[in-house]
Design an enzyme around this catalytic site. Sequence first.
Site, mmCIF file in Angstrom:
data_model
loop_
_atom_site.group_PDB
_atom_site.id
_atom_site.type_symbol
_atom_site.label_atom_id
_atom_site.label_comp_id
_atom_site.label_asym_id
_atom_site.label_seq_id
_atom_site.Cartn_x
_atom_site.Cartn_y
_atom_site.Cartn_z
ATOM 1 N N HIS A 82 0.884 -1.198 -0.154
ATOM 2 C CA HIS A 82 -0.097 0.063 -0.198
ATOM 3 C C HIS A 82 0.487 1.195 0.131
ATOM 4 O O HIS A 82 1.802 1.586 0.655
ATOM 5 C CB HIS A 82 -0.859 -0.286 1.365
ATOM 6 C CG HIS A 82 -1.464 1.228 1.332
ATOM 7 N ND1 HIS A 82 -3.002 1.110 0.402
ATOM 8 C CD2 HIS A 82 -1.802 2.039 1.662
ATOM 9 C CE1 HIS A 82 -3.395 2.397 0.771
ATOM 10 N NE2 HIS A 82 -2.389 3.287 1.705
ATOM 11 N N ASP A 161 -14.495 3.697 8.111
ATOM 12 C CA ASP A 161 -13.533 4.406 7.798
ATOM 13 C C ASP A 161 -13.816 5.630 6.851
ATOM 14 O O ASP A 161 -13.413 7.120 6.506
ATOM 15 C CB ASP A 161 -12.571 3.768 7.462
ATOM 16 C CG ASP A 161 -10.648 4.810 6.622
ATOM 17 O OD1 ASP A 161 -10.903 5.700 7.311
ATOM 18 O OD2 ASP A 161 -10.985 4.653 5.489
ATOM 19 N N ARG A 168 -13.931 13.690 7.957
ATOM 20 C CA ARG A 168 -12.230 14.520 8.614
ATOM 21 C C ARG A 168 -11.877 14.978 7.104
ATOM 22 O O ARG A 168 -11.443 16.400 6.972
ATOM 23 C CB ARG A 168 -11.467 13.210 8.262
ATOM 24 C CG ARG A 168 -11.549 12.373 9.575
ATOM 25 C CD ARG A 168 -10.074 11.438 9.509
ATOM 26 N NE ARG A 168 -9.521 11.519 9.284
ATOM 27 C CZ ARG A 168 -8.145 10.458 8.407
ATOM 28 N NH1 ARG A 168 -8.812 9.359 8.184
ATOM 29 N NH2 ARG A 168 -6.941 11.314 8.554
ATOM 30 N N SER A 183 -7.268 4.524 9.289
ATOM 31 C CA SER A 183 -7.700 4.579 8.915
ATOM 32 C C SER A 183 -7.025 3.565 7.148
ATOM 33 O O SER A 183 -7.410 2.998 6.888
ATOM 34 C CB SER A 183 -8.080 5.740 8.097
ATOM 35 O OG SER A 183 -8.203 6.133 6.283
ATOM 36 N N LYS A 187 -8.561 -0.814 6.837
ATOM 37 C CA LYS A 187 -8.514 -1.140 5.124
ATOM 38 C C LYS A 187 -7.472 -2.501 4.871
ATOM 39 O O LYS A 187 -8.437 -3.599 4.201
ATOM 40 C CB LYS A 187 -9.004 -0.225 4.101
ATOM 41 C CG LYS A 187 -9.929 0.975 4.020
ATOM 42 C CD LYS A 187 -10.132 1.759 2.990
ATOM 43 C CE LYS A 187 -8.651 2.866 3.760
ATOM 44 N NZ LYS A 187 -9.284 4.760 3.159
HETATM 45 N N1 URA Z 1 -5.280 7.504 2.726
HETATM 46 C C1 URA Z 1 -6.444 6.693 3.822
HETATM 47 O O1 URA Z 1 -6.366 5.599 2.987
HETATM 48 N N2 URA Z 1 -6.793 7.130 4.986
HETATM 49 C C2 URA Z 1 -6.231 8.430 5.238
HETATM 50 O O2 URA Z 1 -6.478 9.023 6.436
HETATM 51 C C3 URA Z 1 -5.107 9.132 4.609
HETATM 52 C C4 URA Z 1 -4.560 8.014 3.218
#
Ligand code: URA
Length: 433
Positions: A82, A161, A168, A183, A187
Amino acid sequence: MRMVDLITKKRDGGKLSKEEVSFFVQGYTRGDIPDYQASAFLMTVYFNGMTEEETAWLTEEMANSGETFDLSSIAGKKVDKHSTGGVGDKITLITGPLVASIGIPVAKMSGRGLGHTGGTLDKLESFKGFSIDLSREQFMGLVNENKLAVAGQTGNLAPADKKLYALRDVTGTVNTIPLIASSIMSKKLASGAEAIVLDVKTGSGAFMKSLDESRQLAETMVKIGNNLGRQTVAVITDMNQPLGFEIGNSNEVKEAIQVLSGEKITDLREISVELATHMALLAGKFATYEEARAHLEACLDDGTALAAFRTFIGAQGGDTALVDNPELFPQADYHIEVKAPAAGFVHSIDAEGIGTAAMYLGAGRATKDDDIDHAVGITLMKKQGDAVQEGETIAVLHARDAEAADSRNKVLESYTINEEHIEKMTLIYDVIS
Ligand code: URA
């Protein structure tokens, strides 16, 4: 339990219990806690932070707020990668087939891009016919068969999220380490991989501008992953200028194909191989870093990685003729040269500025319902440290209109050219495990 008590507790520097974190995440996801209380809570976190334990509980609770993937029917150790996001970042298109080509299963769930250019899914859809709508069975079947599949993230992956991120975004609470770390990791946990390699970008074009902050973010995510039973490694890589030379969608795919064909595009190949090496090590394929790296370099040079890419594209319905003949990708109507205003050396290229210029051309989305244009984008002809003559071409815009004035001005603004010769930037700053 009352939300107002959790807000005041965090406001006054207190620590939440696991039950309180669950109360917040579950209540907000269900819609029982209103946006105004969740916003106030996020702001207390922004100013007062969260302990390691609170951050881990938040992550776990968000990961379990929706669908979770069990990848156990896929043979072998599944490794995910990621990136925290950057301009010109096409690394997944390289590392995916590269590690798959040595037998490591990559079951990748990706999102679409909101911002400068498309996300990995958008880039892949530059291939006519390519489908990201796979059933669970198709997805698992393709990974078992070809060691690589990329599917669209389902709407029900970590819905907490999704809801919190949207809040946010409009309450000035994106940029804080516990919220970013939870966050991203929620995932990753929900997607089911056993091991995770994180590419944490640092620099002017990254979420985290300083190396210190990037290191803190990396350390927080690595701890969360390892404590929750996923082997996690973070590599901190440079985002002080766009990655590679191409920014857009189909032109980024073309550049990825070049690297997969063994071309030595320095920064892109170096960072891709570094990340792939850590993926291979986590998968337990090699005894040493050097051995893994040498093997992966060879797979780029001898066509093995490109063959894996071709198989992957074909298996998801994409037109593989484009892999071997990238000139067949749809072309933009105009190719506009941007010229250097003065002679000197390229001192910096503001990655965010270049990303914005690409978005003006139509390569990215300003809102989630926008369409993107796969053919438009920017080719950088000069990068940091390069010498330029006055009037020399520093970038080419691939555009739908003959002027593209906004984009051209943005590119010019993003380049700083001065007389002082500078060394090329470090590409890899640290590895955290
Ligand atoms: N990418 C994400 O998935 N969440 C964040 O808070 C920042 C970048």
